[in-house]
Design an enzyme around this catalytic site. Sequence first.
Site, mmCIF file in Angstrom:
data_model
loop_
_atom_site.group_PDB
_atom_site.id
_atom_site.type_symbol
_atom_site.label_atom_id
_atom_site.label_comp_id
_atom_site.label_asym_id
_atom_site.label_seq_id
_atom_site.Cartn_x
_atom_site.Cartn_y
_atom_site.Cartn_z
ATOM 1 N N CYS A 79 2.103 0.357 -8.653
ATOM 2 C CA CYS A 79 3.230 0.872 -7.868
ATOM 3 C C CYS A 79 4.451 1.061 -8.754
ATOM 4 O O CYS A 79 5.349 1.840 -8.416
ATOM 5 C CB CYS A 79 3.537 -0.052 -6.691
ATOM 6 S SG CYS A 79 3.769 -1.773 -7.152
ATOM 7 N N GLY B 23 0.825 -1.203 0.000
ATOM 8 C CA GLY B 23 0.000 0.000 0.000
ATOM 9 C C GLY B 23 0.856 1.248 0.000
ATOM 10 O O GLY B 23 1.998 1.243 -0.475
ATOM 11 N N SER B 24 0.330 2.314 0.552
ATOM 12 C CA SER B 24 1.033 3.596 0.563
ATOM 13 C C SER B 24 2.168 3.598 1.577
ATOM 14 O O SER B 24 2.183 2.808 2.533
ATOM 15 C CB SER B 24 0.055 4.723 0.902
ATOM 16 O OG SER B 24 -0.386 4.613 2.249
ATOM 17 N N THR B 25 3.107 4.513 1.382
ATOM 18 C CA THR B 25 4.200 4.663 2.337
ATOM 19 C C THR B 25 3.668 5.073 3.705
ATOM 20 O O THR B 25 4.152 4.604 4.741
ATOM 21 C CB THR B 25 5.201 5.706 1.826
ATOM 22 O OG1 THR B 25 5.785 5.233 0.600
ATOM 23 C CG2 THR B 25 6.308 5.952 2.835
ATOM 24 N N GLU C 102 5.731 -3.472 0.813
ATOM 25 C CA GLU C 102 5.793 -3.061 -0.590
ATOM 26 C C GLU C 102 4.978 -1.787 -0.708
ATOM 27 O O GLU C 102 3.743 -1.817 -0.758
ATOM 28 C CB GLU C 102 5.227 -4.164 -1.497
ATOM 29 C CG GLU C 102 6.014 -5.462 -1.474
ATOM 30 C CD GLU C 102 7.372 -5.353 -2.137
ATOM 31 O OE1 GLU C 102 7.675 -4.287 -2.702
ATOM 32 O OE2 GLU C 102 8.132 -6.338 -2.098
#
Length: 517
Positions: A303, A247-249, A269
């Site tokens: 991504c 997902g998102s950072t 990831e």
Amino acid sequence: MSQIAKNFGITEALASLYIQQENNGTSTGNDWFGSGNYITSYSPVDGAPIAAVSVTTKKDYEQVMAKAQDAFQTWRLVPAPQRGEIVRQFGEKLREFKAPLGKLVSYEMGKSYQEGLGEVQEMIDICDFAVGLSRQLHGFTMHSERPGHRMYEQYHPLGVVGIISAFNFPVAVWSWNTALAWVCGDVCIWKPSEKTPLTGIACQHLIATVLKKNNLPEGISCLINGDASVGEFMTTDTRIPLLSATGSTRMGKKVAAVVGARLGKSLLELGGNNAIIVTPDADIKMTVIGAVFGAVGTAGQRCTSTRRLIIHEAVYEKVKEALVTAYGQLNIGNPLDENNHVGPIIDTDAVQLYLNALEKAKAEGGEVLVPGGVLQGEGYESGCYVKPAVIAAENEYEIVQHETFAPILYLLKYSGDVTNAIAQQNGVVQGLSSAIMTNNLREAERFLSHAGSDCGIANVNIGTSGAEIGGAFGGEKETGGGRESGSDAWKVYMRRQTNTINYTTELPLAQGIKFDL
């Protein structure tokens, strides 16, 4: 069900996927929807509701965890090649239902039908990889400094592996994790994105039939549904030694902090801000194909999507002109119609983020080369269809430094040698995928050297988007550092153990220490 869904056979696809499961149970049968409030899955294709899924409560979760823990006691004792046979059967089940599952992926997530089929093919490929891996879970033998001793290392299953996946690859990333975890002897609990829960249910139905056919515990594969609060059941759970999160950072930092605080392991990831370097020696036709697909494929929601194109000043105008022409040929619309190149983005919240990014880029001085905007009218009623945009910008712009999960491509210019381009490419906090387009061997090797790309993936004369399952997938810096899929990524799903065997009648100590009684 909407007219689009009826015209493209979504009802039939759902029926063929969901009639497979007959037994009841918290994690795989009819009760597996849980007892909590319902969330509705809406298709970004037409805005229509597909189905409602019950959110997993804490009580439901505890039942699922109990099933998983019980199943692990059985599954870890099954020889690895036999575990591989179960994964092989799952791969065959995916082959049988590739078309309806690919269609459901396309309709629920919004990617093109061909990309939906490609995602299911990735699942099939990782199953094939895992089958071979099940006979190669090797350790190492080392020489001992003590006579009559043997040292070696071996790997054991971890236990219950948690998996949190994202909407953009609603099934493939789960399979990357679970296929390897299964052959390693682990059992899995999966929380798919709350934006794409039905594809998760479909996959669970398919593996449940395989487990039932082989008289294996249903808890080998478990499913929970809901938002981030449901994911927190796993992040805080000490019974889960490894949590894989995509997902998102921002999300990944939270997961890492919570899992790390309990000394668990996390496989992350996260975001990418991927660039293609275009040198004076690049093949322009190849460059345009790679850049356009990388930027607009899956509507810019990979991504590994191409966000930045770093072009040498000598070929900048030529590349820009070719890109603008190519963008003018894109067809945007229903992703189930194979004549369209670009489908919708996931929801109207994502549309707003896209619009905000366009305004920010212009405010910072960006020049609009291909204008964006939201499409309206017949076929675009969901409000999720946007125009892929191209903006000439500078790498230092704040908006360029961030990942926008939408089809926006920034054109950047460099001068001098390739070292300057590499510095721009590395000049972001993300480090997932990168590429260089060049026919110059020295430039290519410099890009791949230790002084080159700082990303986990570095390609020459192909784009940033897409990856084969044979190589380890993942990135550095704020991408999280995790590795999934091929190579030796399997080791993260196992615990490492060093063994020493003394086959003499004496007990010599290491380092020559004397301890006489």
